[in-house]
Motif scaffolding. Structure first.
Motif, PDB file in Angstrom:
ATOM      1  N   MET A  13     -13.607 -10.259 -35.506  1.00  0.00           N
ATOM      2  CA  MET A  13     -13.438  -9.214 -36.513  1.00  0.00           C
ATOM      3  C   MET A  13     -12.172  -9.539 -37.304  1.00  0.00           C
ATOM      4  SD  MET A  13     -15.982  -7.175 -36.310  1.00  0.00           S
ATOM      5  CE  MET A  13     -15.579  -5.623 -37.071  1.00  0.00           C
ATOM      6  N   LYS A  14     -12.325  -9.727 -38.606  1.00  0.00           N
ATOM      7  CA  LYS A  14     -11.195 -10.066 -39.471  1.00  0.00           C
ATOM      8  C   LYS A  14     -10.859  -8.843 -40.322  1.00  0.00           C
ATOM      9  CE  LYS A  14      -9.736 -13.780 -42.526  1.00  0.00           C
ATOM     10  NZ  LYS A  14     -10.146 -15.076 -43.062  1.00  0.00           N
ATOM     11  N   GLU A  21     -12.427  -3.941 -41.778  1.00  0.00           N
ATOM     12  CA  GLU A  21     -12.788  -4.957 -40.783  1.00  0.00           C
ATOM     13  C   GLU A  21     -14.142  -5.558 -41.141  1.00  0.00           C
ATOM     14  OE1 GLU A  21     -12.682  -3.355 -36.829  1.00  0.00           O
ATOM     15  OE2 GLU A  21     -10.561  -3.839 -36.626  1.00  0.00           O
ATOM     16  N   LYS A  22     -14.246  -6.859 -40.922  1.00  0.00           N
ATOM     17  CA  LYS A  22     -15.477  -7.570 -41.242  1.00  0.00           C
ATOM     18  C   LYS A  22     -15.701  -8.634 -40.174  1.00  0.00           C
ATOM     19  CE  LYS A  22     -17.214 -10.632 -44.861  1.00  0.00           C
ATOM     20  NZ  LYS A  22     -16.868 -11.316 -46.097  1.00  0.00           N
ATOM     21  N   LYS A  23     -16.928  -8.734 -39.681  1.00  0.00           N
ATOM     22  CA  LYS A  23     -17.255  -9.762 -38.694  1.00  0.00           C
ATOM     23  C   LYS A  23     -17.427 -11.094 -39.429  1.00  0.00           C
ATOM     24  CE  LYS A  23     -19.617  -8.728 -34.969  1.00  0.00           C
ATOM     25  NZ  LYS A  23     -20.706  -8.393 -34.045  1.00  0.00           N
ATOM     26  N   VAL A  24     -16.682 -12.119 -38.980  1.00  0.00           N
ATOM     27  CA  VAL A  24     -16.752 -13.437 -39.609  1.00  0.00           C
ATOM     28  C   VAL A  24     -17.095 -14.504 -38.569  1.00  0.00           C
ATOM     29  CG1 VAL A  24     -15.138 -12.901 -41.491  1.00  0.00           C
ATOM     30  CG2 VAL A  24     -14.254 -13.825 -39.354  1.00  0.00           C
ATOM     31  N   ASN A  25     -17.639 -15.603 -39.051  1.00  0.00           N
ATOM     32  CA  ASN A  25     -17.929 -16.768 -38.218  1.00  0.00           C
ATOM     33  C   ASN A  25     -17.327 -17.960 -38.953  1.00  0.00           C
ATOM     34  OD1 ASN A  25     -18.952 -18.298 -36.130  1.00  0.00           O
ATOM     35  ND2 ASN A  25     -21.035 -18.353 -36.932  1.00  0.00           N
ATOM     36  N   GLU A  26     -16.093 -18.342 -38.580  1.00  0.00           N
ATOM     37  CA  GLU A  26     -15.354 -19.370 -39.309  1.00  0.00           C
ATOM     38  C   GLU A  26     -15.439 -20.724 -38.615  1.00  0.00           C
ATOM     39  OE1 GLU A  26     -12.039 -16.554 -41.471  1.00  0.00           O
ATOM     40  OE2 GLU A  26     -11.437 -17.615 -39.663  1.00  0.00           O
ATOM     41  N   ALA A  27     -15.421 -21.779 -39.441  1.00  0.00           N
ATOM     42  CA  ALA A  27     -15.527 -23.151 -38.937  1.00  0.00           C
ATOM     43  C   ALA A  27     -14.161 -23.830 -38.937  1.00  0.00           C
ATOM     44  CB  ALA A  27     -16.493 -23.942 -39.804  1.00  0.00           C
TER      45      ALA A  27
END
Length: 157
Positions: A13-14, A21-27
């Protein structure tokens, strides 16, 4: 020593600048000797960046062979380049290509091409840049020897 690059994706959660708040999937790209070390390194790195829970959603060996960093702070994006190394087959005399993948730091695609060409300028074999594209990598963690930090602290005493 040749780098072993691994691609890790981390979900968490960023909190954005507006406080939402926003759910992210970072590389992320990191250098490690094994999957176990790669998981350990990305965990350490995320603990210093992420407050709260996170999940390593993916960890895989990368086909990237070289990283071209930049000293310029405006070069804050990462571009992936596919470079064909052109070689002549000694038996048949025909040209053949083998591919290497580069990750290049730059502010835009034009600058990425400049930074890549500057890096490749030392090549003695013919090459061709087959592709250059933006990536979703947030950061790159190269491998650094741990004792170097200890040496610095003893010099100050």
């Amino acid at each position: 020593m040749t780098a072993n690059w691994f691609e890790a994706k981390v979900k968490y959660m960023k909190v954005s600048e507006d406080g939402k708040e926003k759910k992210v999937n970072e590389a992320y790209l990191l250098d490690a000797m094994s999957y176990t070390e790669a998981e350990s390194r990305i965990t350490r790195e995320m603990e210093s960046v992420v407050s709260g829970d996170y999940y390593i959603s993916s960890l895989k060996k990368s086909n990237i062979t070289e990283v071209v960093p930049s000293e310029d702070e405006t070069d804050d994006r990462w571009y992936k380049a596919k470079v064909a190394i052109i070689d002549a087959d000694e038996v048949s005399g025909k040209e053949k290509s083998s591919f290497q993948y580069y990750l290049v730091a730059a502010s835009d695609i034009k600058r990425a091409l400049e930074n890549l060409e500057k890096s490749l300028s030392t090549f003695v074999v013919p090459y061709e840049i087959a592709s250059l594209a933006d990536t979703t990598f947030m950061d790159v963690y190269p491998y650094f020897e741990e004792p170097a930090a200890e040496e610095e602290s003893t010099e100050e005493e």
